[in-house]
Every structure is written in C-alpha cells, then in structure tokens.
Design a protein around this motif. Structure first.
Motif, PDB file in Angstrom:
ATOM      1  N   UNK A   5       9.654  10.175 -11.402  1.00  0.00           N
ATOM      2  CA  UNK A   5       9.266  10.358  -9.861  1.00  0.00           C
ATOM      3  C   UNK A   5       8.536   9.166  -9.495  1.00  0.00           C
ATOM      4  N   UNK A   6       7.787   8.602 -10.116  1.00  0.00           N
ATOM      5  CA  UNK A   6       7.105   7.431  -9.897  1.00  0.00           C
ATOM      6  C   UNK A   6       7.798   6.193  -9.472  1.00  0.00           C
ATOM      7  N   UNK A   7       9.017   6.031 -10.104  1.00  0.00           N
ATOM      8  CA  UNK A   7       9.977   5.052  -9.734  1.00  0.00           C
ATOM      9  C   UNK A   7      10.662   5.436  -8.503  1.00  0.00           C
ATOM     10  N   UNK A   8      11.131   6.592  -8.468  1.00  0.00           N
ATOM     11  CA  UNK A   8      11.737   7.113  -7.177  1.00  0.00           C
ATOM     12  C   UNK A   8      10.978   7.190  -6.086  1.00  0.00           C
ATOM     13  N   UNK A   9       9.820   7.542  -5.869  1.00  0.00           N
ATOM     14  CA  UNK A   9       8.905   7.741  -4.696  1.00  0.00           C
ATOM     15  C   UNK A   9       8.571   6.098  -4.573  1.00  0.00           C
ATOM     16  N   UNK A  10       8.495   5.298  -5.247  1.00  0.00           N
ATOM     17  CA  UNK A  10       8.170   3.774  -5.093  1.00  0.00           C
ATOM     18  C   UNK A  10       9.281   3.385  -4.380  1.00  0.00           C
ATOM     19  N   UNK A  11      10.367   3.582  -4.745  1.00  0.00           N
ATOM     20  CA  UNK A  11      11.575   2.816  -4.097  1.00  0.00           C
ATOM     21  C   UNK A  11      11.695   3.219  -2.821  1.00  0.00           C
ATOM     22  N   UNK A  12      11.447   4.443  -2.356  1.00  0.00           N
ATOM     23  CA  UNK A  12      11.714   4.791  -1.007  1.00  0.00           C
ATOM     24  C   UNK A  12      11.270   4.085   0.119  1.00  0.00           C
ATOM     25  N   UNK A  13      10.034   3.780   0.243  1.00  0.00           N
ATOM     26  CA  UNK A  13       9.739   3.073   1.110  1.00  0.00           C
ATOM     27  C   UNK A  13      10.177   1.477   1.374  1.00  0.00           C
ATOM     28  N   UNK A  14      10.421   0.881   0.005  1.00  0.00           N
ATOM     29  CA  UNK A  14      10.953  -0.285   0.149  1.00  0.00           C
ATOM     30  C   UNK A  14      12.425  -0.520   0.519  1.00  0.00           C
ATOM     31  N   UNK A  15      13.007   0.588   0.119  1.00  0.00           N
ATOM     32  CA  UNK A  15      14.601   0.519   0.812  1.00  0.00           C
ATOM     33  C   UNK A  15      14.621   0.977   2.005  1.00  0.00           C
ATOM     34  N   UNK A  16      13.662   1.896   2.773  1.00  0.00           N
ATOM     35  CA  UNK A  16      13.787   2.171   4.086  1.00  0.00           C
ATOM     36  C   UNK A  16      13.061   0.806   4.663  1.00  0.00           C
ATOM     37  N   UNK A  17      12.455   0.008   4.421  1.00  0.00           N
ATOM     38  CA  UNK A  17      11.979  -1.329   4.919  1.00  0.00           C
ATOM     39  C   UNK A  17      13.289  -2.122   4.974  1.00  0.00           C
ATOM     40  N   UNK A  18      14.325  -2.096   4.369  1.00  0.00           N
ATOM     41  CA  UNK A  18      15.499  -2.836   4.484  1.00  0.00           C
ATOM     42  C   UNK A  18      15.540  -3.758   3.314  1.00  0.00           C
ATOM     43  N   UNK A  19      14.934  -3.675   2.148  1.00  0.00           N
ATOM     44  CA  UNK A  19      15.211  -4.518   0.873  1.00  0.00           C
ATOM     45  C   UNK A  19      16.418  -4.151   0.155  1.00  0.00           C
ATOM     46  N   UNK A  20      17.046  -5.138  -0.414  1.00  0.00           N
ATOM     47  CA  UNK A  20      18.235  -4.797  -1.273  1.00  0.00           C
ATOM     48  C   UNK A  20      17.871  -3.794  -2.328  1.00  0.00           C
ATOM     49  N   UNK A  21      18.816  -3.113  -2.892  1.00  0.00           N
ATOM     50  CA  UNK A  21      18.547  -1.875  -4.094  1.00  0.00           C
ATOM     51  C   UNK A  21      18.204  -2.664  -5.177  1.00  0.00           C
ATOM     52  N   UNK A  22      18.833  -3.710  -5.518  1.00  0.00           N
ATOM     53  CA  UNK A  22      18.516  -4.469  -6.725  1.00  0.00           C
ATOM     54  C   UNK A  22      17.211  -4.933  -6.567  1.00  0.00           C
ATOM     55  N   UNK A  23      16.538  -5.507  -5.706  1.00  0.00           N
ATOM     56  CA  UNK A  23      15.238  -6.295  -5.632  1.00  0.00           C
ATOM     57  C   UNK A  23      14.240  -5.192  -5.614  1.00  0.00           C
ATOM     58  N   UNK A  24      14.545  -3.955  -4.967  1.00  0.00           N
ATOM     59  CA  UNK A  24      13.630  -2.650  -5.076  1.00  0.00           C
ATOM     60  C   UNK A  24      13.572  -2.049  -6.449  1.00  0.00           C
ATOM     61  N   UNK A  25      14.664  -2.024  -7.103  1.00  0.00           N
ATOM     62  CA  UNK A  25      14.677  -1.646  -8.594  1.00  0.00           C
ATOM     63  C   UNK A  25      13.789  -2.610  -9.536  1.00  0.00           C
ATOM     64  N   UNK A  77       0.819  -1.106  -0.050  1.00  0.00           N
ATOM     65  CA  UNK A  77      -0.252  -0.076   0.110  1.00  0.00           C
ATOM     66  C   UNK A  77       0.913   1.314  -0.050  1.00  0.00           C
ATOM     67  N   UNK A  78       1.971   1.288   0.918  1.00  0.00           N
ATOM     68  CA  UNK A  78       2.493   2.371   0.895  1.00  0.00           C
ATOM     69  C   UNK A  78       3.365   2.460  -0.343  1.00  0.00           C
ATOM     70  N   UNK A  79       4.092   1.659  -0.941  1.00  0.00           N
ATOM     71  CA  UNK A  79       4.719   1.851  -2.239  1.00  0.00           C
ATOM     72  C   UNK A  79       3.796   2.423  -3.382  1.00  0.00           C
ATOM     73  N   UNK A  80       2.630   1.748  -3.503  1.00  0.00           N
ATOM     74  CA  UNK A  80       1.559   2.069  -4.339  1.00  0.00           C
ATOM     75  C   UNK A  80       1.188   3.709  -4.139  1.00  0.00           C
ATOM     76  N   UNK A  81       0.913   4.192  -2.919  1.00  0.00           N
ATOM     77  CA  UNK A  81       0.602   5.523  -2.566  1.00  0.00           C
ATOM     78  C   UNK A  81       1.971   6.406  -3.135  1.00  0.00           C
ATOM     79  N   UNK A  82       3.275   5.870  -2.810  1.00  0.00           N
ATOM     80  CA  UNK A  82       4.260   6.838  -3.258  1.00  0.00           C
ATOM     81  C   UNK A  82       4.364   6.747  -4.824  1.00  0.00           C
TER      82      UNK A  82
END
Length: 116
Positions: free
Chosen positions: A50-70, A8-13
């Motif tokens: 901006x969509x990609x960037x805003x989606x990635x922020x909560x996922x990175x903050x949640x501790x997921x690896x950057x490659x997986x987040x991308x 939900x957070x990633x979708x809102x972002x």
C-alpha cells in the motif's frame, strides 16, 4: 505542481499507504486468530504494498513515466516503510496486551497499530 509540493504529496501518500496496509494486516490477522508473528508479517507486507501504491498515484497523476515513478517509490519507500514498521511493531510489543487485543477492544483500536 512544484517539486516540493509533489514530494510532500508523495510522502503523505506513502504514510497513508503504510498505515492502511498495517491496519488491514492487523485486522485480518486478528480476525483470523493468527499468531503475532503471522499477523506482523502480513501487516508489514501490506504496508509495503500500500505504501508503494499510494506513493505512486500522485506521481503518475503528475505525468511522470511509470518506470521513473516505480524507481522513485522503491528508492524512497524501501527506506521509510521499514523504519515506520520497526518503530510501530516495537511499540506494539512494549504495550502490555496490545498484540493480544481483539477487534472489539479499545486497546486494539487505541494502540499505535491503528495509527501507524
């Protein structure tokens, strides 16, 4: 954070990022007196960035690896952003004068482009 809340957070972002990029592109294109096509292209490019960037922020903050987040952001937003952009720009083309409204016009700020 639960998986549902994270999704939900990633979708809102994503939606926030898309709207931010879209508005920024429309403001820049309008301020520079670019053609409708140039303005739309800029707005779509910025919506993706901006969509990609805003989606990635909560996922990175949640501790997921950057490659997986991308990979997640590319998989999710590459489908959702074009749908939002097609609908938004189609509505903009249907509303008389919306694409030609200046930055000082209510039509510019009140039309769907300001709420992507």
């Amino acid at each position: 954070m639960s998986l549902n809340r994270l999704a939900f957070t990633a979708t809102v972002h994503c939606l926030s990022g898309c709207a931010t990029g879209e508005m920024l592109g429309m403001v820049i294109g309008t301020a520079l007196a670019w053609s409708n096509v140039q303005t739309i292209v800029l707005a779509v490019i910025l919506a993706f960035l901006f969509g990609y960037a805003f989606t990635m922020v909560p996922l990175v903050r949640a501790g997921l690896a950057f490659g997986a987040v991308l990979k997640l952001a590319l998989a999710a937003d590459t489908v959702s952003v074009p749908i939002m952009e097609i609908v938004d720009n189609a509505i903009m083309l249907i509303i008389p004068g919306a694409m030609d409204a200046g930055l000082d016009s209510f039509l510019f700020w009140g039309s769907p482009r300001s709420r992507s």
